[in-house]
Design a protein around this motif. Structure first.
Motif, PDB file in Angstrom:
ATOM      1  N   THR A 109       0.278   3.302  -6.245  1.00  0.00           N
ATOM      2  CA  THR A 109       1.091   2.150  -5.864  1.00  0.00           C
ATOM      3  C   THR A 109       0.940   1.060  -6.919  1.00  0.00           C
ATOM      4  O   THR A 109       0.134   1.155  -7.851  1.00  0.00           O
ATOM      5  CB  THR A 109       0.669   1.616  -4.488  1.00  0.00           C
ATOM      6  OG1 THR A 109      -0.726   1.238  -4.531  1.00  0.00           O
ATOM      7  CG2 THR A 109       0.873   2.673  -3.409  1.00  0.00           C
ATOM      8  N   ASP A 147       0.805  -1.211   0.000  1.00  0.00           N
ATOM      9  CA  ASP A 147       0.000   0.000   0.000  1.00  0.00           C
ATOM     10  C   ASP A 147       0.846   1.273   0.000  1.00  0.00           C
ATOM     11  O   ASP A 147       0.299   2.383  -0.040  1.00  0.00           O
ATOM     12  CB  ASP A 147      -0.940   0.017   1.211  1.00  0.00           C
ATOM     13  CG  ASP A 147      -0.209  -0.042   2.541  1.00  0.00           C
ATOM     14  OD1 ASP A 147       0.961  -0.491   2.553  1.00  0.00           O
ATOM     15  OD2 ASP A 147      -0.793   0.360   3.563  1.00  0.00           O
ATOM     16  N   ARG A 148       2.178   1.138   0.011  1.00  0.00           N
ATOM     17  CA  ARG A 148       3.048   2.317  -0.065  1.00  0.00           C
ATOM     18  C   ARG A 148       4.101   2.200  -1.152  1.00  0.00           C
ATOM     19  O   ARG A 148       4.848   3.143  -1.388  1.00  0.00           O
ATOM     20  CB  ARG A 148       3.750   2.546   1.289  1.00  0.00           C
ATOM     21  CG  ARG A 148       2.832   3.045   2.386  1.00  0.00           C
ATOM     22  CD  ARG A 148       3.652   3.505   3.590  1.00  0.00           C
ATOM     23  NE  ARG A 148       4.249   2.396   4.304  1.00  0.00           N
ATOM     24  CZ  ARG A 148       5.381   2.461   5.001  1.00  0.00           C
ATOM     25  NH1 ARG A 148       6.069   3.594   5.040  1.00  0.00           N
ATOM     26  NH2 ARG A 148       5.843   1.407   5.635  1.00  0.00           N
TER      27      ARG A 148
END
Length: 327
Positions: A216, A152-153
């Motif tokens: 992402t 998610d990053r």
């Protein structure tokens, strides 16, 4: 946004920093500072990533996003993740299509088989950096980023050929410069030969936008698949030297004369054996749908002409090489 560019003094990393500054972001570039200067408006923090603990100096900055373009050094990636991985909301790692194990199959996507990870932390010097080692180091680095910051990053981009201003590989630069000199020009006698590239200006803008919008995922950062012979003809017409004439030479004759495919000294840039067409035919649709821009070939060629170095090119044929082939 406060952006850290691990690099920032040459080609892609410099362009990323420049784009970010131009959009009003606070930009810190962490580099040794030997390759050049950072863009005006960015701040240089001198960091030698070969030195253990060097990245620690960045721990207190409070960055929103990181862009890492590390090549050939898993240790560099791991050290940066250890110091900053828990502190930023977005992490871009610039990988490569060399991460893929299959160089032959046309039309592959990001689900294609990858090289075996190379887990050696050392910074490989250019002479040590084989294709397999380079690709495997990129795979290991990608894995490390995903494992530390999470899906998610993490934004993983795999470019192929990066063209445009500042390209030290001089692939487009050779053809643009050679056509500008005019006369008979040796070109590979090939049909249905693919070519794929992304301009550094487009790639840099996309990477900064991804950090701004928190995009992402993993993408092949490539443009549309072009026809190599058509590109050469269009480039020749664009340059417009009055006595310019393309002279096709069979690949077998080029190889017999010791001419190297793809790039480097005594090469014809972009020319590949058919067993390596997979390198330049990755599916561009996902990245294009995700906003990766793609400028015209005319723009890229004009930049190659304007950027032509006064010293010998890193790729292509010398005048003597070409004279012998033409005879």
């Amino acid at each position: 946004m406060r952006l850290l560019v691990l690099g920032g003094t040459s080609f892609l990393s410099w362009r990323i920093a420049r784009v970010a500054v131009g959009r009003g972001h606070e930009v810190v570039c962490a580099a040794r500072g030997r390759s050049g200067s950072v863009p005006e408006g960015a701040r240089l923090v001198v960091v030698d990533r070969d030195r253990p603990g060097a990245v620690d100096v960045l721990a207190g900055y409070g960055f929103d996003a990181v862009v890492d373009v590390a090549t050939g050094a898993l240790g560099w990636v791991l050290d940066a993740l250890e110091v900053l991985g828990d502190r930023v909301r977005h992490w871009t790692f610039v990988s490569s299509v060399n991460a893929y194990a299959d160089t032959a199959t046309v039309g592959q996507g990001t689900d294609a088989p990858l090289c075996a990870p190379v887990l050696d932390r050392r910074h490989f010097e250019l002479a040590e950096l084989t294709v397999e080692r380079y690709g495997g180091t990129k795979v290991a680095s990608e894995n490390a980023v995903r494992e530390r910051v999470g899906q998610d990053r993490a934004f993983i981009v795999r470019p192929g050929v990066i063209s445009g201003p500042g390209d030290q590989m001089h692939r487009f630069g050779y053809w643009a410069s050679r056509f500008a000199r005019g006369g008979p020009v040796v070109v590979p006698d090939v049909t249905d030969h693919p070519l794929q590239h992304v301009d550094v200006r487009d790639l840099a803008a996309w990477i900064v936008t991804a950090a701004e919008r928190h995009r992402t995922g993993t993408f092949d950062a490539v443009g549309p698949v072009l026809d190599f012979t058509t590109v050469l003809r269009d480039a020749a017409a664009l340059v417009g030297a009055p006595d310019l004439r393309l002279v096709p030479v069979a690949p077998s004759a080029l190889l017999a004369a010791g001419i190297t495919p793809w790039g480097g000294p005594r090469s014809l840039p972009f020319w590949l054996p058919t067993t390596m067409y997979g390198l330049v035919t990755h599916d561009p649709a996902p990245a294009l749908a995700a906003g990766l821009p793609h400028r015209t070939l005319t723009d890229t060629l004009h930049s190659a002409l304007a950027d032509a170095p006064t010293h010998p090119l890193a790729a292509g044929l010398t005048a003597e090489d070409e004279r012998v082939l033409l005879q």
